[in-house]
Motif scaffolding. Structure first.
Motif, PDB file in Angstrom:
ATOM      1  N   UNK A 149       0.916  -1.283   0.087  1.00 31.59           N
ATOM      2  CA  UNK A 149       0.099   0.033  -0.074  1.00 31.59           C
ATOM      3  C   UNK A 149       0.930   1.392  -0.020  1.00 31.59           C
ATOM      4  N   UNK A 150       0.278   2.253  -0.501  1.00 30.91           N
ATOM      5  CA  UNK A 150       0.789   3.670  -0.332  1.00 30.91           C
ATOM      6  C   UNK A 150       0.957   4.179   0.997  1.00 30.91           C
ATOM      7  N   UNK A 151       2.486   4.112   1.743  1.00 27.07           N
ATOM      8  CA  UNK A 151       2.500   4.409   3.162  1.00 27.07           C
ATOM      9  C   UNK A 151       2.993   5.599   3.532  1.00 27.07           C
ATOM     10  N   UNK A 152       2.553   6.100   4.338  1.00 27.22           N
ATOM     11  CA  UNK A 152       3.236   7.201   5.272  1.00 27.22           C
ATOM     12  C   UNK A 152       3.756   6.986   6.750  1.00 27.22           C
ATOM     13  N   UNK A 153       4.603   7.792   6.982  1.00 31.46           N
ATOM     14  CA  UNK A 153       5.227   7.312   8.268  1.00 31.46           C
ATOM     15  C   UNK A 153       5.418   8.613   9.066  1.00 31.46           C
ATOM     16  N   UNK A 165      -3.067  10.466  -1.293  1.00 30.29           N
ATOM     17  CA  UNK A 165      -3.694   9.062  -1.484  1.00 30.29           C
ATOM     18  C   UNK A 165      -3.029   8.102  -0.680  1.00 30.29           C
ATOM     19  N   UNK A 166      -2.897   8.516   0.489  1.00 32.90           N
ATOM     20  CA  UNK A 166      -2.352   7.609   1.479  1.00 32.90           C
ATOM     21  C   UNK A 166      -3.183   6.490   1.866  1.00 32.90           C
ATOM     22  N   UNK A 167      -2.765   5.199   1.595  1.00 35.68           N
ATOM     23  CA  UNK A 167      -3.765   4.065   2.030  1.00 35.68           C
ATOM     24  C   UNK A 167      -3.397   3.574   3.639  1.00 35.68           C
ATOM     25  N   UNK A 168      -2.158   3.816   3.929  1.00 36.42           N
ATOM     26  CA  UNK A 168      -1.820   3.198   5.317  1.00 36.42           C
ATOM     27  C   UNK A 168      -0.883   4.213   6.065  1.00 36.42           C
ATOM     28  N   UNK A 169      -1.062   4.231   7.142  1.00 41.24           N
ATOM     29  CA  UNK A 169       0.068   5.207   8.056  1.00 41.24           C
ATOM     30  C   UNK A 169       0.742   4.401   9.043  1.00 41.24           C
ATOM     31  N   UNK A 170       1.929   4.578   9.231  1.00 42.61           N
ATOM     32  CA  UNK A 170       2.759   4.163  10.050  1.00 42.61           C
ATOM     33  C   UNK A 170       3.174   5.345  11.349  1.00 42.61           C
ATOM     34  N   UNK A 171       2.934   4.783  12.575  1.00 38.67           N
ATOM     35  CA  UNK A 171       3.199   5.973  13.676  1.00 38.67           C
ATOM     36  C   UNK A 171       4.267   5.581  14.305  1.00 38.67           C
ATOM     37  N   UNK A 172       5.441   6.270  14.350  1.00 34.18           N
ATOM     38  CA  UNK A 172       6.727   5.653  14.938  1.00 34.18           C
ATOM     39  C   UNK A 172       7.296   6.855  15.748  1.00 34.18           C
ATOM     40  N   UNK A 173       6.988   7.248  17.089  1.00 36.07           N
ATOM     41  CA  UNK A 173       7.456   8.196  17.532  1.00 36.07           C
ATOM     42  C   UNK A 173       8.612   7.808  18.499  1.00 36.07           C
ATOM     43  N   UNK A 174       9.372   8.924  18.843  1.00 33.00           N
ATOM     44  CA  UNK A 174      10.675   8.640  19.705  1.00 33.00           C
ATOM     45  C   UNK A 174      10.185   8.065  21.006  1.00 33.00           C
ATOM     46  N   UNK A 175      11.136   6.863  21.407  1.00 28.69           N
ATOM     47  CA  UNK A 175      10.511   6.203  22.915  1.00 28.69           C
ATOM     48  C   UNK A 175       9.079   6.048  22.910  1.00 28.69           C
ATOM     49  N   UNK A 176       8.298   5.680  22.051  1.00 31.98           N
ATOM     50  CA  UNK A 176       6.748   5.396  22.415  1.00 31.98           C
ATOM     51  C   UNK A 176       6.802   4.175  23.026  1.00 31.98           C
ATOM     52  N   UNK A 177       7.759   3.198  22.926  1.00 32.18           N
ATOM     53  CA  UNK A 177       7.799   1.983  23.754  1.00 32.18           C
ATOM     54  C   UNK A 177       7.687   2.177  25.093  1.00 32.18           C
ATOM     55  N   UNK A 211       6.727   0.326   9.663  1.00 31.75           N
ATOM     56  CA  UNK A 211       6.758   0.682   8.087  1.00 31.75           C
ATOM     57  C   UNK A 211       6.160  -0.633   7.194  1.00 31.75           C
ATOM     58  N   UNK A 212       7.120  -1.790   7.535  1.00 29.43           N
ATOM     59  CA  UNK A 212       6.701  -3.112   6.734  1.00 29.43           C
ATOM     60  C   UNK A 212       5.405  -3.470   7.195  1.00 29.43           C
ATOM     61  N   UNK A 213       4.932  -3.482   8.177  1.00 31.99           N
ATOM     62  CA  UNK A 213       3.569  -3.710   8.756  1.00 31.99           C
ATOM     63  C   UNK A 213       2.468  -3.020   8.135  1.00 31.99           C
ATOM     64  N   UNK A 214       2.700  -1.683   8.166  1.00 33.31           N
ATOM     65  CA  UNK A 214       1.675  -0.948   7.403  1.00 33.31           C
ATOM     66  C   UNK A 214       1.681  -1.004   5.990  1.00 33.31           C
TER      67      UNK A 214
END
Length: 729
Positions: free
Chosen positions: A78-82, A152-164, A206-209
């Motif tokens: 899918x067209x993905x954004x991060x 036309x983004x289909x999927x979004x990955x959210x990866x913020x610093x230290x969100x774990x 990103x790979x998952x999204x």
């Protein structure tokens, strides 16, 4: 009577196995890449018709697929954004900030799955302990909505610093975006990979999204087809770590399915090793597209926390997409029955990694394939019977195989088609042996004293030669070897692993915080397990990933049973030092130990530990079978070899090479100097009777050519790199 069904979709074939009252029945159909569920159902309908089973009688379906892997390799997701923390827009492209091949100045990685214009920052900041340093600026999030819509983004990955350590900001970003863009898929790094190391976490997310919309559509299509055919049983998915999860979990985390097929093979090999009482084995799984090699000790395959997909530069570590998930550790190379053979600019034989796949497939499949492959070479050497391939459902075209091998390989080397085919097979066997040696050396292990367990449609054809090259004396070909990975699916337990990064030093371990963390992880893991096994009593395994302060990587240690209390830190230190000394030969007295990551694995397994089989030493040699001409490495001319159906060999007989043991899904090649017996469970046990030196000057020349060609290739690549650099400057 329990009836289970397993389906493994590979790059060339889709394998289907039915288990009824402990007996397995298997079949193969060509994979339908445009609509994988179509091939799935074709295989299922065929095996049910052959066994007389109705869909409503099936109590469980287990499935593994290469679809997610193919989406990543072919870049068809899918067209993905991060979404990233402001200031970290380029961390995905900066990667490790190193050169994976320091001697090639032109070596480049593939571009990130998400281009720079779709890597979008938001204002916020959390530290590694989860403390909020800068609150989330919701206006910066809302400003991204028109950008995502316009792109036309289909999927979004959210990866913020230290969100774990604190996922609150990621979850708030997801809420805002989902409200404005309800049709967009959203993946949180704190859900998919809640661990330290920003680059690996973002890459995994990103790979998952990237694969999630396509995988979700496929799984929905599959569910609809199964329901429409009359199946009303659960369908579980195989993960890369060798466990089973529900379709619902797979929809959320499809990245965990990337290595599902190979993991099933490793599970089968571990099971066979325990049955035969083999403490040290190497599994060899060769299908139509790739070959997989895995080391298994004490009945358990090696496990890892990360691996790479799509290594772009000569399969070198660091040139692929890192994915941080539980995975069975193995080496995988582009060597399968459909791997294409070519001559490079220096006239050297190259085999793979490109594959003819199932569409059009090898030339001998007679479906339009026009390039020479390993299957074509095996056919010319008499190792495949053109009339009995695939149980007689597909007749192989020897003339087509001869034509493409002669045109694309033989003419360029000045060899007749048979000699060219011998060269192709020798090259691919050496490639696989080299990969196995490197895999073992990188882990500080020996490979010579191991027993090989070979399965997959092509592995039994190559197993004895590979064993010869590796100095292995014993090879086991399991029953139904051609569909081995699918059988492994049926052995795998329903299980799920939850991982969290929480920094702790053992000298100041916060027992209360860690007990709460483990309680939360346990609840999450059990929730997934009980979806697939509602009434199961799950076992629990807890681990910590620890290192000395100042080191860059961790080792895995198990936690003691019971609650986290005042004795836990000392127990962890003792276990850490014991494992550290085992791996590195010494400890560092007085140095602080820190733990970065913790894990809980809940398992509901209904499989009892297999008992070791009794040895039957009374044997008689088979005689009077039909024969055919087969070319073997080390012999100038074809040897008259017996051909015997595997089902016709009893446990009271042995077979001496040269021979070909045929079955519907594969063929086992037994060279001179090897013999086999049938174990009580139906496995073929092959022993190397004597060390036969090659008498063929031609084969010796080919081996010498391989060595020289590799040396020339290194020099050539370095020279080309220098020339390109000179012209560019």
């Amino acid at each position: 009577m329990t009836i289970k069904l397993a389906v493994d979709i590979g790059g060339t074939f889709t394998d289907v196995v039915v288990e009824r009252a402990g007996v397995h029945y298997g079949t193969k159909v060509l994979t339908t890449h445009g609509a994988p569920a179509q091939g799935f159902m074709q295989g299922v309908e065929r095996i049910l018709a052959e066994t007389g089973i109705e869909p409503g009688q099936v109590e469980l379906i287990v499935h593994g697929t290469t679809l997610a892997t193919n989406l990543l390799i072919e870049r068809k997701g899918a067209r993905t954004a991060l979404i990233v923390t402001a200031g970290h827009r380029d961390s995905l492209e900066m990667a490790y900030e190193n050169r994976f091949d320091q001697y090639d100045l032109m070596a480049e990685r593939l571009p990130p799955l998400v281009p720079r214009e779709l890597r979008l920052p938001v204002a916020e900041r959390v530290n590694f302990r989860g403390d909020v340093l800068q609150p989330l600026d919701t206006a910066s999030v809302e400003a991204l909505i028109p950008v995502l819509r316009d792109q036309n983004v289909e999927s979004v990955a959210i990866g913020l610093l230290h969100a774990y350590a604190n996922p609150a900001h990621e979850r708030r970003v997801a809420e805002i975006l989902q409200a404005a863009l309800p049709d967009v898929w959203i993946t949180l790094a704190s859900d998919v990979c809640p661990e330290i190391r920003e680059y690996e976490r973002q890459s995994t997310t990103c790979c998952n999204a990237y694969v999630r919309p396509v995988m979700a559509a496929y799984l929905s299509d599959l569910q609809a087809r199964l329901g429409g055919t009359g199946f009303d049983c659960p369908c579980l998915l195989m993960t890369s770590g060798g466990n089973l999860v529900t379709i619902e979990t797979a929809r959320e985390h499809p990245i965990r399915l990337v290595e599902s097929g190979p993991a099933g093979g490793a599970i089968l090999a571990a099971h066979i090793a325990r049955q035969h009482g083999e403490p040290s084995v190497v599994s060899f799984d060769m299908g139509g597209t790739t070959a997989k090699i895995c080391l298994i000790d004490d009945g358990e395959p090696l496990l890892s926390r990360s691996f790479e997909v799509d290594r772009a530069h000569r399969f070198m570590k660091g040139s692929g997409l890192p994915i941080k998930i539980p995975v069975v550790e193995m080496v995988e190379i582009g060597a399968g029955g459909g791997s294409i053979a070519t001559l490079d600019s220096l006239g050297r034989v190259q085999v793979g990694p490109e594959s003819a796949g199932s569409e059009p497939g090898p030339a001998c499949y007679d479906q339009g394939g026009d390039q020479p492959t390993i299957s074509d070479a095996n056919l010319l050497l008499g190792r495949l019977d053109p009339d009995s391939f695939g149980g007689g459902r597909m007749r192989l075209n020897t003339d087509a195989a001869t034509a493409v091998i002669s045109r694309d390989v033989g003419l360029g080397m000045g060899l007749d088609p048979v000699a060219a085919a011998r060269g192709i097979i020798e090259v691919v066997d050496e490639n696989m042996a080299s990969a196995a040696r490197v895999h073992a050396v990188e882990r500080g292990m020996e490979i010579e004293a191991r027993t090989m367990i070979a399965f997959g449609g092509a592995a039994p054809l190559h197993a004895t030669r590979l064993a010869e090259k590796l100095g292995i004396e014993r090879v086991i070909i399991p029953a139904n070897a051609g569909v081995g990975s699918a059988i492994g699916f049926l052995i795998a337990p329903i299980a799920y692993e939850v991982v969290r990064s929480r920094y702790q030093t053992l000298s100041s371990l916060d027992t209360g915080t860690m007990q709460t963390l483990f309680d939360d992880m346990r609840v999450e893991a059990l929730a997934v397990v009980h979806l697939g096994a509602p009434d199961a009593v799950a076992d629990e395994a807890r681990h910590a990933y620890a290192r000395y302060v100042g080191q860059g990587h961790e080792i895995k240690i198990s936690l003691p049973d019971g609650d986290i209390d005042g004795t836990t830190a000392e127990t962890l230190r003792a276990r850490f030092e014991s494992e550290y000394e085992r791996q590195y030969g010494r400890i560092v007295p007085g140095l602080e130990v820190e733990v970065l990551t913790w894990s809980v694995t809940a398992t509901a397994s209904s499989h009892d530990k297999p008992e070791a089989m009794k040895k039957d030493v009374t044997r008689s040699t088979r005689q009077g079978d039909s024969t055919r001409e087969i070319h073997f490495p080390g012999f100038d001319n074809a040897r008259r070899s017996i051909q015997v159906d595997r089902e016709d060999i009893t446990s009271a007989q042995s077979v001496e090479g040269p021979a070909a043991i045929t079955e519907p899904q594969t063929t086992t090649i037994l060279p001179p100097g090897f013999s086999l017996i049938v174990a009580p469970n139906g496995d073929l046990v092959i022993n190397r009777d004597s060390q036969i030196e090659s008498t063929s000057d031609a084969m010796a020349g080919i081996r010498q050519q391989i060595i020289w060609n590799r040396m020339i290739a290194i020099v050539e690549e370095q020279a080309q790199a220098l020339i390109r650099t000179a012209f560019s400057t």
